[in-house]
Design a protein around this motif. Sequence first.
Motif, PDB file in Angstrom:
ATOM      1  N   ILE A  98       0.851  -1.189   0.000  1.00 43.70           N
ATOM      2  CA  ILE A  98       0.000   0.000   0.000  1.00 43.70           C
ATOM      3  C   ILE A  98       0.884   1.235   0.000  1.00 43.70           C
ATOM      4  O   ILE A  98       1.663   1.452   0.936  1.00 43.70           O
ATOM      5  CB  ILE A  98      -0.908   0.042   1.250  1.00 43.70           C
ATOM      6  CG1 ILE A  98      -1.705  -1.254   1.405  1.00 43.70           C
ATOM      7  CG2 ILE A  98      -1.831   1.253   1.204  1.00 43.70           C
ATOM      8  CD1 ILE A  98      -2.411  -1.379   2.748  1.00 43.70           C
ATOM      9  N   ALA A  99       0.782   2.062  -1.035  1.00 47.73           N
ATOM     10  CA  ALA A  99       1.540   3.311  -1.095  1.00 47.73           C
ATOM     11  C   ALA A  99       0.699   4.430  -0.488  1.00 47.73           C
ATOM     12  O   ALA A  99      -0.491   4.555  -0.786  1.00 47.73           O
ATOM     13  CB  ALA A  99       1.899   3.646  -2.537  1.00 47.73           C
ATOM     14  N   VAL A 100       1.310   5.237   0.364  1.00 40.59           N
ATOM     15  CA  VAL A 100       0.641   6.417   0.921  1.00 40.59           C
ATOM     16  C   VAL A 100       1.331   7.633   0.320  1.00 40.59           C
ATOM     17  O   VAL A 100       2.536   7.835   0.506  1.00 40.59           O
ATOM     18  CB  VAL A 100       0.724   6.442   2.462  1.00 40.59           C
ATOM     19  CG1 VAL A 100       0.035   7.694   3.008  1.00 40.59           C
ATOM     20  CG2 VAL A 100       0.089   5.184   3.047  1.00 40.59           C
ATOM     21  N   ALA A 101       0.582   8.430  -0.422  1.00 44.81           N
ATOM     22  CA  ALA A 101       1.180   9.507  -1.204  1.00 44.81           C
ATOM     23  C   ALA A 101       0.423  10.814  -1.039  1.00 44.81           C
ATOM     24  O   ALA A 101      -0.743  10.845  -0.642  1.00 44.81           O
ATOM     25  CB  ALA A 101       1.207   9.105  -2.687  1.00 44.81           C
ATOM     26  N   SER A 102       1.117  11.892  -1.370  1.00 39.60           N
ATOM     27  CA  SER A 102       0.497  13.214  -1.434  1.00 39.60           C
ATOM     28  C   SER A 102       1.323  14.037  -2.409  1.00 39.60           C
ATOM     29  O   SER A 102       2.509  13.798  -2.574  1.00 39.60           O
ATOM     30  CB  SER A 102       0.496  13.901  -0.059  1.00 39.60           C
ATOM     31  OG  SER A 102       1.809  14.201   0.341  1.00 39.60           O
ATOM     32  N   ALA A 234      -2.926   2.746  -3.879  1.00 39.29           N
ATOM     33  CA  ALA A 234      -2.383   3.931  -3.216  1.00 39.29           C
ATOM     34  C   ALA A 234      -3.478   4.669  -2.454  1.00 39.29           C
ATOM     35  O   ALA A 234      -4.622   4.738  -2.891  1.00 39.29           O
ATOM     36  CB  ALA A 234      -1.735   4.871  -4.230  1.00 39.29           C
ATOM     37  N   VAL A 235      -3.091   5.201  -1.311  1.00 44.27           N
ATOM     38  CA  VAL A 235      -3.956   6.064  -0.512  1.00 44.27           C
ATOM     39  C   VAL A 235      -3.434   7.490  -0.659  1.00 44.27           C
ATOM     40  O   VAL A 235      -2.240   7.745  -0.468  1.00 44.27           O
ATOM     41  CB  VAL A 235      -3.942   5.644   0.964  1.00 44.27           C
ATOM     42  CG1 VAL A 235      -4.696   6.655   1.825  1.00 44.27           C
ATOM     43  CG2 VAL A 235      -4.540   4.255   1.132  1.00 44.27           C
ATOM     44  N   ILE A 264      -6.156   3.594  -7.199  1.00 43.58           N
ATOM     45  CA  ILE A 264      -6.338   4.510  -6.078  1.00 43.58           C
ATOM     46  C   ILE A 264      -7.339   3.892  -5.102  1.00 43.58           C
ATOM     47  O   ILE A 264      -8.509   3.695  -5.438  1.00 43.58           O
ATOM     48  CB  ILE A 264      -6.844   5.892  -6.547  1.00 43.58           C
ATOM     49  CG1 ILE A 264      -5.932   6.460  -7.649  1.00 43.58           C
ATOM     50  CG2 ILE A 264      -6.915   6.855  -5.363  1.00 43.58           C
ATOM     51  CD1 ILE A 264      -4.492   6.645  -7.233  1.00 43.58           C
ATOM     52  N   LEU A 265      -6.867   3.559  -3.907  1.00 42.21           N
ATOM     53  CA  LEU A 265      -7.726   2.931  -2.902  1.00 42.21           C
ATOM     54  C   LEU A 265      -8.668   3.945  -2.261  1.00 42.21           C
ATOM     55  O   LEU A 265      -9.728   3.565  -1.756  1.00 42.21           O
ATOM     56  CB  LEU A 265      -6.874   2.274  -1.818  1.00 42.21           C
ATOM     57  CG  LEU A 265      -5.956   1.138  -2.273  1.00 42.21           C
ATOM     58  CD1 LEU A 265      -5.040   0.712  -1.143  1.00 42.21           C
ATOM     59  CD2 LEU A 265      -6.780  -0.050  -2.780  1.00 42.21           C
ATOM     60  N   GLY A 266      -8.290   5.200  -2.271  1.00 39.75           N
ATOM     61  CA  GLY A 266      -9.157   6.220  -1.702  1.00 39.75           C
ATOM     62  C   GLY A 266      -8.390   7.461  -1.306  1.00 39.75           C
ATOM     63  O   GLY A 266      -7.158   7.526  -1.396  1.00 39.75           O
ATOM     64  N   VAL A 267      -9.152   8.460  -0.871  1.00 44.69           N
ATOM     65  CA  VAL A 267      -8.603   9.757  -0.473  1.00 44.69           C
ATOM     66  C   VAL A 267      -8.915  10.003   0.999  1.00 44.69           C
ATOM     67  O   VAL A 267     -10.033   9.778   1.457  1.00 44.69           O
ATOM     68  CB  VAL A 267      -9.197  10.896  -1.328  1.00 44.69           C
ATOM     69  CG1 VAL A 267      -8.700  12.263  -0.848  1.00 44.69           C
ATOM     70  CG2 VAL A 267      -8.877  10.691  -2.806  1.00 44.69           C
ATOM     71  N   ILE A 268      -7.908  10.474   1.733  1.00 41.96           N
ATOM     72  CA  ILE A 268      -8.071  10.857   3.133  1.00 41.96           C
ATOM     73  C   ILE A 268      -7.843  12.358   3.243  1.00 41.96           C
ATOM     74  O   ILE A 268      -6.846  12.873   2.729  1.00 41.96           O
ATOM     75  CB  ILE A 268      -7.076  10.115   4.041  1.00 41.96           C
ATOM     76  CG1 ILE A 268      -7.315   8.604   3.998  1.00 41.96           C
ATOM     77  CG2 ILE A 268      -7.168  10.626   5.479  1.00 41.96           C
ATOM     78  CD1 ILE A 268      -6.251   7.794   4.712  1.00 41.96           C
ATOM     79  N   GLN A 344     -10.831  -3.098   3.257  1.00 42.94           N
ATOM     80  CA  GLN A 344     -12.043  -3.461   2.525  1.00 42.94           C
ATOM     81  C   GLN A 344     -11.867  -3.197   1.026  1.00 42.94           C
ATOM     82  O   GLN A 344     -12.203  -4.041   0.173  1.00 42.94           O
ATOM     83  CB  GLN A 344     -13.217  -2.641   3.074  1.00 42.94           C
ATOM     84  CG  GLN A 344     -14.561  -2.905   2.441  1.00 42.94           C
ATOM     85  CD  GLN A 344     -15.637  -1.997   3.047  1.00 42.94           C
ATOM     86  OE1 GLN A 344     -15.368  -0.852   3.422  1.00 42.94           O
ATOM     87  NE2 GLN A 344     -16.845  -2.511   3.155  1.00 42.94           N
ATOM     88  N   GLN A 345     -11.304  -2.047   0.686  1.00 42.35           N
ATOM     89  CA  GLN A 345     -11.113  -1.694  -0.715  1.00 42.35           C
ATOM     90  C   GLN A 345     -10.101  -2.612  -1.386  1.00 42.35           C
ATOM     91  O   GLN A 345     -10.256  -2.978  -2.556  1.00 42.35           O
ATOM     92  CB  GLN A 345     -10.661  -0.231  -0.823  1.00 42.35           C
ATOM     93  CG  GLN A 345     -10.848   0.377  -2.203  1.00 42.35           C
ATOM     94  CD  GLN A 345     -12.293   0.370  -2.653  1.00 42.35           C
ATOM     95  OE1 GLN A 345     -13.193   0.632  -1.877  1.00 42.35           O
ATOM     96  NE2 GLN A 345     -12.513   0.062  -3.922  1.00 42.35           N
ATOM     97  N   ILE A 346      -9.057  -3.004  -0.650  1.00 41.91           N
ATOM     98  CA  ILE A 346      -8.064  -3.931  -1.195  1.00 41.91           C
ATOM     99  C   ILE A 346      -8.719  -5.273  -1.521  1.00 41.91           C
ATOM    100  O   ILE A 346      -8.479  -5.861  -2.576  1.00 41.91           O
ATOM    101  CB  ILE A 346      -6.895  -4.115  -0.205  1.00 41.91           C
ATOM    102  CG1 ILE A 346      -6.031  -2.861  -0.173  1.00 41.91           C
ATOM    103  CG2 ILE A 346      -6.039  -5.329  -0.594  1.00 41.91           C
ATOM    104  CD1 ILE A 346      -4.954  -2.883   0.892  1.00 41.91           C
TER     105      ILE A 346
END
Length: 362
Positions: A98-102, A234-235, A264-268, A344-346
């Motif tokens: 899982i990549a966490v990016a901005s 990616a989140v 894209i798994l979603g946006v936080i 859940q999304q994964i």
Amino acid sequence: MQITKEQVLQALSHVEEPDLKKDLVTLNMIQDVHIDGNKLAFSVVLTTPACPLKGLIENACRNAISHFISPEIEVTVNMTSQVTTQKNTGVPGVKNIIAVASGKGGVGKSTVAANLALGLAATGAQVGLIDADIYGPSVPIMFGLEGARPNATQENGKTRIEPIEKYGIKLLSIGFFTDPNQPVPWRGPMVSTAVKQLFNDADWGDLDYLVVDLPPGTGDIHITVTQSFPITGAVIVTTPQNVALADAKKGVGMLMMESINVPILGVIENMSYFTPAELPENKYYIFGQGGGAKLAELVGAPFLGELPLVKSVSESGDAGKPVVLTEDGVTSAVFKDIAERVAQQISINNAKATGYADVINR
């Protein structure tokens, strides 16, 4: 009454997995059926221990047995899990990366990555965290590991790094190998080599999820990670301001490029609103409202949630104990809820990618 395994499976074939939209029997999620007179026991193998619908599925199974066979049956349901994967991640033993990016710095991406990893681990998953922010590693501070050094072993003439374990997850950061008081001038090729070593030269063991905290922007590290290792998804982390949203769009755009193509798994949305400690029910959207949700809609991804702007989040990170581990009920609960949504999304994406075949290994 005498019941059979066939009757049990027929009854449970009426129970649909809410996310995957297929019944539990077809998905091979019903296992270990045992019948002893009017006593029935079976296992429901979920696609992640972080499943937020666990209770709903269990109740549906009990109702199906009662309705289609008999309400007199004594039912024991063992809710277990087997995390799914859709492809070889390139890292032995790791099921999902899982990549966490901005697109922009200063939006709390590292805080989200750390608490996401710990939130997943809190559900019972095996989790690792790579701090791939070569220029500004945060994991040593956020986990109280400043000055820590991983052990290394020799295996077939090759050095294997042992990730440091803390709070139930495995950790690696470039900050474990450098002097925190000295700047390190990284050139492009050096950066790529260093990042790959965090993946390839480490003994990660068996992991359900490996969370990767990427640096801000869209540079060498992003290209190296996404093109060297099949990323599950990616989140995206943003704040409500237009400047942060504009940069986040660029980050999403890079991930969606044909040569990279990371789901894209979603946006936080971080620092969404301010909540005073003395008025916990009040929310003040001081930086604007709804930007993260609009970005999620624009890129066709789920909106995973809003995180409050509260002092305890930064204090916990500075103290080496991320907020998801504390008794701060509101913020900790939000992080745990987001972790469940990501898992859940994964599961949904993995099932779709494999055409719903062998969702649970047969």
